[in-house]
Design a protein around this motif. Structure first.
Motif, mmCIF file in Angstrom:
data_model
loop_
_atom_site.group_PDB
_atom_site.id
_atom_site.type_symbol
_atom_site.label_atom_id
_atom_site.label_comp_id
_atom_site.label_asym_id
_atom_site.label_seq_id
_atom_site.Cartn_x
_atom_site.Cartn_y
_atom_site.Cartn_z
ATOM 1 N N ALA A 25 14.057 -3.106 69.118
ATOM 2 C CA ALA A 25 15.468 -3.554 68.386
ATOM 3 C C ALA A 25 16.010 -2.133 67.788
ATOM 4 N N THR A 26 17.131 -1.809 68.323
ATOM 5 C CA THR A 26 18.028 -0.730 67.902
ATOM 6 C C THR A 26 19.041 -1.117 66.830
ATOM 7 N N LEU A 27 18.844 -0.704 65.770
ATOM 8 C CA LEU A 27 19.722 -1.191 64.630
ATOM 9 C C LEU A 27 21.062 -0.016 64.672
ATOM 10 N N ILE A 28 22.154 -0.359 64.540
ATOM 11 C CA ILE A 28 23.204 0.553 64.605
ATOM 12 C C ILE A 28 24.535 0.373 63.505
ATOM 13 N N GLY A 29 24.429 1.333 62.787
ATOM 14 C CA GLY A 29 25.708 1.193 61.959
ATOM 15 C C GLY A 29 25.289 0.072 60.849
ATOM 16 N N VAL A 30 26.170 -0.756 60.480
ATOM 17 C CA VAL A 30 25.868 -1.619 59.297
ATOM 18 C C VAL A 30 25.476 -2.782 59.857
ATOM 19 N N VAL A 31 24.183 -3.281 59.691
ATOM 20 C CA VAL A 31 23.426 -4.545 59.880
ATOM 21 C C VAL A 31 23.614 -5.449 58.738
ATOM 22 N N THR A 32 24.596 -6.433 59.035
ATOM 23 C CA THR A 32 24.712 -7.385 57.867
ATOM 24 C C THR A 32 24.229 -8.731 58.009
ATOM 25 N N VAL A 33 24.523 -9.254 57.027
ATOM 26 C CA VAL A 33 23.793 -10.806 57.208
ATOM 27 C C VAL A 33 23.740 -11.555 58.212
ATOM 28 N N THR A 90 8.708 -11.447 69.889
ATOM 29 C CA THR A 90 8.333 -10.307 70.560
ATOM 30 C C THR A 90 7.214 -9.856 70.264
ATOM 31 N N ALA A 91 6.251 -9.602 71.275
ATOM 32 C CA ALA A 91 4.957 -9.188 71.228
ATOM 33 C C ALA A 91 4.786 -7.614 70.924
ATOM 34 N N LYS A 92 4.387 -6.946 69.897
ATOM 35 C CA LYS A 92 4.295 -5.734 69.604
ATOM 36 C C LYS A 92 5.843 -5.094 69.458
ATOM 37 N N PRO A 93 6.483 -5.726 68.609
ATOM 38 C CA PRO A 93 7.854 -5.235 68.308
ATOM 39 C C PRO A 93 8.210 -3.937 67.667
ATOM 40 N N ARG A 94 9.136 -3.197 68.254
ATOM 41 C CA ARG A 94 9.271 -1.796 67.512
ATOM 42 C C ARG A 94 10.909 -1.802 67.152
ATOM 43 N N VAL A 95 11.275 -0.989 65.948
ATOM 44 C CA VAL A 95 12.715 -1.002 65.554
ATOM 45 C C VAL A 95 13.141 0.536 65.477
ATOM 46 N N ASN A 96 14.097 0.848 66.215
ATOM 47 C CA ASN A 96 14.716 2.131 66.027
ATOM 48 C C ASN A 96 15.837 1.965 64.976
ATOM 49 N N LEU A 97 15.716 2.984 64.056
ATOM 50 C CA LEU A 97 16.599 3.086 62.948
ATOM 51 C C LEU A 97 17.529 4.173 62.655
ATOM 52 N N ARG A 98 17.454 4.936 63.847
ATOM 53 C CA ARG A 98 18.124 6.490 63.933
ATOM 54 C C ARG A 98 19.653 6.170 63.523
ATOM 55 N N LYS A 99 20.360 5.219 64.311
ATOM 56 C CA LYS A 99 21.728 5.110 63.870
ATOM 57 C C LYS A 99 22.167 4.243 62.821
ATOM 58 N N MET A 128 28.382 -3.408 68.137
ATOM 59 C CA MET A 128 27.442 -4.322 68.097
ATOM 60 C C MET A 128 26.179 -3.590 67.312
ATOM 61 N N PRO A 129 25.827 -4.310 65.925
ATOM 62 C CA PRO A 129 24.873 -3.525 65.112
ATOM 63 C C PRO A 129 23.481 -3.940 65.722
ATOM 64 N N LEU A 130 23.090 -4.731 66.645
ATOM 65 C CA LEU A 130 21.761 -5.080 67.234
ATOM 66 C C LEU A 130 21.812 -4.783 68.531
ATOM 67 N N GLU A 131 20.984 -4.080 69.246
ATOM 68 C CA GLU A 131 20.635 -3.990 70.740
ATOM 69 C C GLU A 131 19.155 -4.480 70.964
ATOM 70 N N LEU A 132 18.845 -5.545 71.300
ATOM 71 C CA LEU A 132 17.557 -6.036 71.582
ATOM 72 C C LEU A 132 17.229 -5.944 72.650
ATOM 73 N N GLY A 133 16.150 -5.192 73.096
ATOM 74 C CA GLY A 133 15.519 -5.133 74.452
ATOM 75 C C GLY A 133 14.030 -5.765 74.578
ATOM 76 N N ASP A 134 13.439 -5.421 75.435
ATOM 77 C CA ASP A 134 12.172 -6.105 75.713
ATOM 78 C C ASP A 134 11.088 -6.119 74.462
ATOM 79 N N THR A 135 11.118 -4.710 74.146
ATOM 80 C CA THR A 135 9.983 -4.419 72.925
ATOM 81 C C THR A 135 10.452 -3.581 71.827
#
Length: 90
Positions: A10-18, A31-40, A1-8
């Motif tokens: 979003a972890t983007l994993i591998g290939v994020v497609t349309v 989401t109030a004060k969202p954060r994105v994790n692009l490490r993977k 799964m390319p998206l793991e959406l938590g409370d604050t």
């Protein structure tokens, strides 16, 4: 799964497609004060990139992918990226 959406965060994993763009954009919108994790993340569809640019979440972890780290991350962080070198005429 390319998206793991938590409370604050979003972890983007591998290939994020349309296919993930609408879900990501909706999450960023509500989401109030969202954060994105692009490490993977190693590929970011332009629609997902545009959603991140539009909502300007904090990037909590930089991508390890060379292209994303070198050219895309500076744009997400508010920089214009590396200076463009002009060609010298022979």
């Amino acid at each position: 799964m390319p998206l793991e959406l938590g409370d604050t965060t979003a972890t983007l994993i591998g290939v994020v497609t349309v296919d993930e763009v609408e879900e990501l954009a909706t999450w960023l919108r509500v989401t109030a004060k969202p954060r994105v994790n692009l490490r993977k993340c190693n590929h970011l569809h332009t629609g997902a990139f545009q959603a991140i640019l539009h909502f300007r979440p904090k990037v909590s972890a930089a991508p390890t992918d060379v292209f994303l780290a070198g050219l895309v991350l500076p744009l997400l962080m508010g920089s214009g990226g590396p200076p463009i070198r002009e060609r010298s005429e022979p």
